[in-house]
Design a protein around this motif. Structure first.
Motif, short mmCIF file in Angstrom:
data_model
loop_
_atom_site.label_atom_id
_atom_site.label_comp_id
_atom_site.label_asym_id
_atom_site.label_seq_id
_atom_site.Cartn_x
_atom_site.Cartn_y
_atom_site.Cartn_z
N MET A 65 19.38 34.12 -8.04
CA MET A 65 19.93 34.89 -8.97
C MET A 65 20.39 34.22 -10.27
O MET A 65 20.56 34.71 -11.29
CB MET A 65 21.19 35.65 -8.30
CG MET A 65 21.08 36.58 -7.34
SD MET A 65 19.57 38.06 -7.82
CE MET A 65 20.58 39.13 -8.42
N ASN A 66 20.92 33.04 -10.11
CA ASN A 66 21.17 31.95 -11.13
C ASN A 66 19.94 31.71 -11.96
O ASN A 66 19.94 31.77 -13.14
CB ASN A 66 21.86 30.84 -10.57
CG ASN A 66 23.32 30.98 -10.24
OD1 ASN A 66 23.95 31.81 -10.42
ND2 ASN A 66 23.99 30.16 -9.42
N PHE A 67 18.69 31.71 -11.22
CA PHE A 67 17.79 31.24 -11.85
C PHE A 67 17.11 32.55 -12.73
O PHE A 67 16.63 32.50 -13.87
CB PHE A 67 16.54 30.92 -10.96
CG PHE A 67 15.17 30.72 -11.56
CD1 PHE A 67 14.62 29.53 -12.38
CD2 PHE A 67 14.22 31.71 -11.47
CE1 PHE A 67 13.69 29.32 -12.78
CE2 PHE A 67 13.06 31.22 -12.01
CZ PHE A 67 12.71 30.08 -12.66
N LEU A 68 17.35 33.72 -12.08
CA LEU A 68 16.83 34.99 -12.76
C LEU A 68 17.93 35.31 -13.89
O LEU A 68 17.43 36.18 -14.97
CB LEU A 68 16.92 36.08 -11.75
CG LEU A 68 15.83 36.23 -10.65
CD1 LEU A 68 15.96 37.25 -9.73
CD2 LEU A 68 14.35 36.09 -11.36
N ASP A 69 19.14 34.85 -13.96
CA ASP A 69 19.97 35.14 -15.15
C ASP A 69 19.39 34.77 -16.56
O ASP A 69 19.83 34.86 -17.46
CB ASP A 69 21.42 34.74 -14.80
CG ASP A 69 22.44 35.15 -15.33
OD1 ASP A 69 22.45 36.14 -15.88
OD2 ASP A 69 23.57 34.51 -15.58
N GLY A 70 18.64 33.59 -16.33
CA GLY A 70 18.02 33.11 -17.58
C GLY A 70 17.27 33.94 -18.40
O GLY A 70 17.20 33.87 -19.55
N VAL A 71 16.53 34.97 -17.93
CA VAL A 71 15.82 36.20 -18.47
C VAL A 71 16.50 37.09 -18.61
O VAL A 71 17.37 37.73 -17.67
CB VAL A 71 14.40 36.36 -17.51
CG1 VAL A 71 13.69 37.26 -18.23
CG2 VAL A 71 13.78 35.30 -17.12
N SER A 72 16.84 37.61 -19.82
CA SER A 72 17.45 38.76 -20.00
C SER A 72 17.20 39.95 -19.53
O SER A 72 16.03 40.68 -19.72
CB SER A 72 17.38 39.02 -21.89
OG SER A 72 18.26 40.23 -22.23
N GLY A 73 18.28 40.49 -18.56
CA GLY A 73 17.94 41.89 -18.02
C GLY A 73 17.30 41.67 -16.72
O GLY A 73 17.53 42.64 -15.97
N LEU A 74 16.62 40.56 -16.32
CA LEU A 74 15.95 40.51 -15.06
C LEU A 74 16.94 40.47 -13.99
O LEU A 74 16.74 41.13 -12.87
CB LEU A 74 14.98 39.35 -15.26
CG LEU A 74 14.18 39.29 -13.78
CD1 LEU A 74 13.19 40.42 -13.77
CD2 LEU A 74 13.47 37.97 -13.84
N ASN A 75 18.07 39.64 -13.96
CA ASN A 75 19.02 39.61 -13.07
C ASN A 75 19.58 41.21 -12.62
O ASN A 75 19.76 41.59 -11.53
CB ASN A 75 20.28 38.61 -13.41
CG ASN A 75 21.16 38.44 -12.20
OD1 ASN A 75 20.83 38.87 -11.32
ND2 ASN A 75 22.10 37.40 -12.50
N SER A 76 20.09 41.76 -13.84
CA SER A 76 20.59 43.10 -13.59
C SER A 76 19.50 44.00 -12.82
O SER A 76 19.96 44.85 -11.98
CB SER A 76 21.51 43.63 -15.03
OG SER A 76 22.07 42.74 -15.33
N GLY A 77 18.41 43.84 -13.41
CA GLY A 77 17.29 45.05 -12.99
C GLY A 77 17.16 44.66 -11.15
O GLY A 77 16.89 45.38 -10.38
#
Length: 135
Positions: A65-77
């Motif tokens: 989840m920390n890694f995905l947080d770098g891409v805008s919107g991907l973590n939330s999706g």
């Protein structure tokens, strides 16, 4: 701005806290292969492999989840889809011997999925308005 070792230690401590309170993964059901059980060996009433697997799993999910947080919107999706999936699985009557007991899990999963999708829309709106006002 914490160092990676401090973050890793905090994740490890959080995972150990889950294990301490009895939230562990006892088995995994893999389609076409069957169930992999982590409930043995037990030392002093403590499933060692289950606890170790839970710690590794929690730390892996947190870092993903920390890694995905770098891409805008991907973590939330991803969080929205995971929360919605947990909700649907927890209300499925064929999966649980006592579906009424899954009501709390369903409620929490639905709240988490809704909060995450609201946070993406708020952040995206702010970015869009900031970009529009810059031109």
């Amino acid at each position: 701005n914490l160092s990676p070792l401090v973050r890793l230690f905090a994740q490890f401590a959080a995972a150990l806290l889950l294990v301490h309170f009895g939230i562990v993964i006892f088995s995994i059901n893999i389609p076409f292969f069957g169930v992999i059980s982590f409930s043995s060996p037990v030392i002093h009433g403590f499933a060692v492999i289950s606890a170790a697997f839970t710690v590794v799993w929690v730390m892996t999910v947190v870092n993903v989840m920390n890694f995905l947080d770098g891409v805008s919107g991907l973590n939330s999706g991803v969080t929205f889809i995971a929360g919605l999936t947990l909700f649907l699985l927890s209300i499925h009557p064929g999966l649980h011997s006592d579906p009424v007991a899954q009501g709390n899990v369903a409620t929490i999963a639905l709240i988490i999925s809704r909060v995450r999708i609201l946070s993406i829309t708020t952040r995206t709106r702010k970015k869009l308005f900031a970009r529009c006002s810059a031109y």
